[in-house]
Motif scaffolding. Structure first.
Motif, short mmCIF file in Angstrom:
data_model
loop_
_atom_site.label_atom_id
_atom_site.label_comp_id
_atom_site.label_asym_id
_atom_site.label_seq_id
_atom_site.Cartn_x
_atom_site.Cartn_y
_atom_site.Cartn_z
N PHE A 36 0.80 -1.22 0.00
CA PHE A 36 0.00 0.00 0.00
C PHE A 36 0.84 1.27 0.00
CE2 PHE A 36 0.76 -0.84 4.45
CZ PHE A 36 0.96 0.41 4.99
N ILE A 37 2.15 1.18 0.20
CA ILE A 37 2.99 2.38 0.08
C ILE A 37 4.10 2.18 -0.96
CG2 ILE A 37 2.57 3.21 2.41
CD1 ILE A 37 5.27 2.05 3.22
N ARG A 38 4.07 1.09 -1.66
CA ARG A 38 5.08 0.86 -2.68
C ARG A 38 4.89 1.81 -3.85
NH1 ARG A 38 5.02 -5.07 -4.59
NH2 ARG A 38 5.71 -5.34 -2.43
N SER A 39 3.64 2.11 -4.16
CA SER A 39 3.36 3.02 -5.26
C SER A 39 3.61 4.46 -4.84
CB SER A 39 1.90 2.85 -5.72
OG SER A 39 1.55 3.87 -6.64
N ARG A 40 4.46 5.14 -5.59
CA ARG A 40 4.77 6.54 -5.27
C ARG A 40 3.54 7.42 -5.38
NH1 ARG A 40 9.49 9.55 -5.20
NH2 ARG A 40 9.26 11.74 -5.69
N LEU A 41 2.71 7.18 -6.40
CA LEU A 41 1.51 7.99 -6.60
C LEU A 41 0.53 7.81 -5.44
CD1 LEU A 41 -0.27 9.81 -8.36
CD2 LEU A 41 -1.09 7.73 -9.53
N LEU A 42 0.33 6.55 -5.03
CA LEU A 42 -0.59 6.29 -3.92
C LEU A 42 -0.08 6.89 -2.63
CD1 LEU A 42 -3.07 4.90 -2.72
CD2 LEU A 42 -1.72 2.80 -2.53
N ARG A 43 1.23 6.79 -2.41
CA ARG A 43 1.81 7.32 -1.18
C ARG A 43 1.60 8.83 -1.08
NH1 ARG A 43 6.29 5.21 -1.91
NH2 ARG A 43 7.59 6.94 -2.62
N TRP A 44 1.90 9.56 -2.15
CA TRP A 44 1.74 11.01 -2.10
C TRP A 44 0.27 11.42 -2.09
CZ3 TRP A 44 5.02 14.44 -0.61
CH2 TRP A 44 6.38 14.17 -0.68
N THR A 45 -0.58 10.61 -2.70
CA THR A 45 -2.02 10.90 -2.63
C THR A 45 -2.54 10.81 -1.21
OG1 THR A 45 -2.32 10.05 -4.89
CG2 THR A 45 -4.28 10.21 -3.50
N LEU A 46 -2.10 9.78 -0.48
CA LEU A 46 -2.52 9.63 0.91
C LEU A 46 -1.98 10.76 1.78
CD1 LEU A 46 -2.04 5.77 1.40
CD2 LEU A 46 -4.20 7.03 1.25
N ILE A 47 -0.72 11.15 1.56
CA ILE A 47 -0.13 12.23 2.36
C ILE A 47 -0.85 13.55 2.11
CG2 ILE A 47 1.96 13.61 2.70
CD1 ILE A 47 3.58 11.07 2.14
N LEU A 48 -1.05 13.89 0.82
CA LEU A 48 -1.72 15.15 0.50
C LEU A 48 -3.18 15.15 0.94
CD1 LEU A 48 -0.23 15.82 -3.06
CD2 LEU A 48 0.38 16.93 -0.90
N GLY A 49 -3.83 13.99 0.83
CA GLY A 49 -5.21 13.90 1.29
C GLY A 49 -5.34 14.11 2.79
N THR A 50 -4.38 13.53 3.54
CA THR A 50 -4.39 13.72 4.99
C THR A 50 -4.14 15.17 5.37
OG1 THR A 50 -3.57 11.46 5.28
CG2 THR A 50 -3.34 12.95 7.15
N LEU A 51 -3.17 15.81 4.70
CA LEU A 51 -2.88 17.22 4.98
C LEU A 51 -4.07 18.10 4.64
CD1 LEU A 51 0.82 17.51 3.74
CD2 LEU A 51 0.00 17.44 6.11
N LEU A 52 -4.73 17.81 3.50
CA LEU A 52 -5.91 18.60 3.12
C LEU A 52 -7.03 18.45 4.13
CD1 LEU A 52 -7.35 20.36 1.03
CD2 LEU A 52 -8.04 18.25 -0.15
N TYR A 53 -7.23 17.22 4.61
CA TYR A 53 -8.28 17.00 5.62
C TYR A 53 -7.98 17.77 6.90
CZ TYR A 53 -11.05 14.67 9.18
OH TYR A 53 -11.89 14.42 10.22
N LEU A 54 -6.72 17.74 7.35
CA LEU A 54 -6.35 18.46 8.57
C LEU A 54 -6.55 19.97 8.40
CD1 LEU A 54 -3.11 16.55 9.66
CD2 LEU A 54 -5.38 16.44 10.71
N MET A 55 -6.21 20.49 7.23
CA MET A 55 -6.40 21.92 7.00
C MET A 55 -7.87 22.29 7.01
SD MET A 55 -3.53 22.55 4.02
CE MET A 55 -4.14 24.21 3.71
N LEU A 56 -8.71 21.48 6.38
CA LEU A 56 -10.15 21.76 6.38
C LEU A 56 -10.74 21.62 7.78
CD1 LEU A 56 -11.21 19.92 3.09
CD2 LEU A 56 -11.03 22.39 3.47
N ALA A 57 -10.25 20.63 8.55
CA ALA A 57 -10.75 20.44 9.92
C ALA A 57 -10.39 21.63 10.80
CB ALA A 57 -10.20 19.15 10.51
N LEU A 58 -9.15 22.11 10.66
CA LEU A 58 -8.72 23.26 11.45
C LEU A 58 -9.47 24.52 11.04
CD1 LEU A 58 -4.85 22.65 11.61
CD2 LEU A 58 -6.51 22.41 13.48
#
Length: 274
Positions: free
Chosen positions: A22-44
């Motif tokens: 689930f983290i071998r794919s570079r695209l999937l890894r960065w998608t998860l990271i950016l999605g998490t950061l976006l969620y935190l920004m919207l929550a804050l």
């Protein structure tokens, strides 16, 4: 010689570590990271923060922390003594009654002693006693019986039954079965089996848990007092409402001293019994 493919991934093998899929794919890894950061920004961004109130709260909190350097035991010593007496009375009586009532429930909730219908009934009682938080039970009982330590006594008794019965039942299920079978084979009555085969094995644990529950009940008496169940919690709540932080610090120090005393007493008694 290269390591066998069958040893790859096993403990002690020399196979190199590989990224999980689930983290071998570079695209999937960065998608998860950016999605998490976006969620935190919207929550804050969705938080409605009153920064002026936050600054006032920080200053008030600092005054409360600083009050521990000069606790005021004298101004409201009478209220502290009354609240402490109520909490101590609630704590001791609720612990004693709760422990006594939890013993038959614990025996009934032990699968190695009780028949299936009794076991299921006692387990249901334990689950019901442990379902609701003490604050919710205290609010309900205050509404039923009015303000005062009686509601607190009932609240702590119910909490003690759920706590003690669950842990004691688990200890009873783990006792040595040799003593049980020997006493039953010798024709001992059920009460004699409970006394000499069960109680003798769980007595140190029973004492330790009872004293542990004693200091829990004392701490909980400070919490349920906030909703009107009496005790030193009512004194603490009054001091906090009036911003008498030095008095509140004195009340909290009293609670800490009693809890520490109960902890040392628990260790001493366990050593003597064992």
């Amino acid at each position: 010689m290269p390591s066998s493919p069958s040893l790859a991934g096993k403990p002690g093998s020399s196979a190199p570590w590989q990224r999980p899929p689930f983290i071998r794919s570079r695209l999937l890894r960065w998608t998860l990271i950016l999605g998490t950061l976006l969620y935190l920004m919207l929550a804050l961004a969705s938080l409605d923060v009153n920064w002026s109130r936050v600054s006032e709260g920080l200053m008030r909190g600092w005054r409360f922390v600083a009050a521990f350097a000069q606790p005021d035991f004298s101004s409201r010593w009478g209220d502290i003594v009354i609240g402490f007496r109520e909490s101590l009375t609630m704590t001791v009586t609720a612990t004693a009654v709760g422990v006594l009532l939890s013993l038959p429930v614990a025996v009934g909730a032990a699968a190695n002693l009780a028949p299936k219908p009794v076991y299921l009934c006692c387990r249901a009682m334990i689950a019901a006693a442990r379902t609701l938080n003490e604050i919710i039970v205290a609010i309900f009982l205050v509404a039923m019986f009015g303000f005062g330590p009686f509601a607190g006594f009932l609240t702590l008794t119910l909490a003690t039954i759920g706590f003690m019965a669950k842990l004691l039942a688990e200890d009873i299920e783990e006792i040595s079965h040799g003593q049980l079978e020997a006493l039953r084979a010798s024709g001992a009555s059920p009460l004699q089996v409970l006394d000499f085969a069960v109680l003798s094995q769980v007595l140190p644990r029973l004492v330790g848990l009872s004293l542990y529950r004693l200091d829990i009940n004392f701490r909980e008496s400070a919490v349920i007092g906030i909703v009107g169940a009496g005790g030193i919690g009512a004194t603490l709540n009054t001091a906090m409402d009036r911003y008498e932080f030095n008095t509140a610090a004195a009340v909290i120090l009293v609670i800490i001293a009693i809890v520490m005393l109960a902890e040392y007493l628990s260790g001493w008694l366990r050593e003597r019994i064992q």
